[in-house]
Design a protein around this motif. Structure first.
Motif, PDB file in Angstrom:
ATOM      1  N   THR A  87       0.745  -1.269   0.180  1.00  0.00           N
ATOM      2  CA  THR A  87       0.008  -0.034  -0.132  1.00  0.00           C
ATOM      3  C   THR A  87       0.977   1.289   0.047  1.00  0.00           C
ATOM      4  O   THR A  87       0.269   2.334  -0.188  1.00  0.00           O
ATOM      5  N   LYS A  88       2.297   1.023   0.025  1.00  0.00           N
ATOM      6  CA  LYS A  88       3.041   2.341   0.217  1.00  0.00           C
ATOM      7  C   LYS A  88       3.978   2.159  -1.065  1.00  0.00           C
ATOM      8  O   LYS A  88       4.992   3.159  -1.139  1.00  0.00           O
ATOM      9  N   CYS A  89       3.587   1.323  -2.038  1.00  0.00           N
ATOM     10  CA  CYS A  89       4.336   1.457  -3.313  1.00  0.00           C
ATOM     11  C   CYS A  89       3.606   1.350  -4.448  1.00  0.00           C
ATOM     12  O   CYS A  89       2.482   1.532  -4.475  1.00  0.00           O
ATOM     13  N   GLU A  91       0.038   3.466  -8.010  1.00  0.00           N
ATOM     14  CA  GLU A  91       0.608   3.937  -6.649  1.00  0.00           C
ATOM     15  C   GLU A  91       0.137   4.110  -5.622  1.00  0.00           C
ATOM     16  O   GLU A  91      -0.983   4.458  -5.303  1.00  0.00           O
ATOM     17  N   LYS A  92       0.641   3.637  -4.479  1.00  0.00           N
ATOM     18  CA  LYS A  92      -0.034   3.242  -3.025  1.00  0.00           C
ATOM     19  C   LYS A  92      -1.424   3.050  -3.033  1.00  0.00           C
ATOM     20  O   LYS A  92      -2.319   3.741  -2.490  1.00  0.00           O
TER      21      LYS A  92
END
Length: 244
Positions: free
Chosen positions: A146-148, A164-165
């Protein structure tokens, strides 16, 4: 081919080391992060100019570093002087394109990550595919996803979608900040920005681009070392063994 190095961040999580000094010029195993990256890429002989995109606060550090390098290195100052006024990675790429009148294939990389394999393998992969390309690696931790940037691919490595994210990741394929733009696709960065692609994360342009034209994703043949905070910097200093 040009190599654009994204180095306009302020690395606030690495304070006090980076309060007045850029993260890409920190040493790892007695060699600067940027030197690890450039010296490896240069072995292929495919890059005729390296463009370091810096903020105004740190540009003079990169200028001094570039003077001692054998490669042709151009430092571009994006004019920002704080984390709050930064342009964002995609806008920094377009800023460099406009500033230098760039019209070529481009390798676009983050200046603060290290790899234990040669980036020349990625350049060769992109040349074979004849499309813009990214890399991908398997990430089993859904919280990290979820952060990438997360991609979906088909059997030929073609990207079916990228986000993204994402709040709900659609795959376990995560994208590190290393990209190859064909000359034709580099010309589309401005259009992507105008059509509302995200500009903070560098992968946001690829998320838009793959809806316009084929983009492929090479599985990473090794490990990436992301230096995000003091703890990770210490870990990289202990573990990193250089380019294989």
């Amino acid at each position: 081919m040009k190599c654009l190095i994204l180095a306009a961040g302020y690395a606030t999580r690495l304070y006090p080391l980076t309060e007045n000094f850029p993260k890409p010029l920190l040493p790892v195993k007695n060699k600067l992060i940027l030197d690890w990256l450039i010296d490896d890429i240069d072995t292929l002989g495919a890059i005729d100019e390296y463009v370091v995109i810096s903020n105004h606060k740190f540009a003079h550090h990169f200028d001094k570093w570039a003077e001692a390098k054998a490669q042709k290195i151009t430092v571009v100052d994006d004019g920002t002087d704080s984390n709050e006024t930064r342009l964002g990675a995609v806008c920094d790429v377009q800023f460099a394109i406009d500033k230098l009148g760039l019209d070529d294939d481009m390798l676009v990389i983050a200046g603060d990550n290290l790899l234990d394999f040669s980036l020349t393998k990625f350049i060769e992969y992109a040349k074979e595919k004849k499309t813009s390309c990214i890399m991908r690696y398997y990430e089993g931790d859904e919280k990290r996803l979820t952060k990438c940037g997360v991609v979906e691919i088909d059997a030929s490595d073609k990207i079916l979608g990228m986000e993204e994210k994402p709040a709900q990741p659609k795959s376990h394929w995560c994208c590190p900040p290393f990209y190859y733009y064909t000359k034709e696709d580099a010309k589309l960065v401005k259009r992507g920005i105008e059509q509302g692609c995200g500009t903070d994360a560098p992968g946001s342009y690829i998320a838009w681009l793959c809806t316009q034209t084929p983009v492929h994703a090479m599985e990473m043949p090794g490990r990436r070392y992301d230096i995000g905070n003091l703890e990770s910097y210490k870990k990289v200093e202990e573990e990193y063994a250089g380019v294989c």
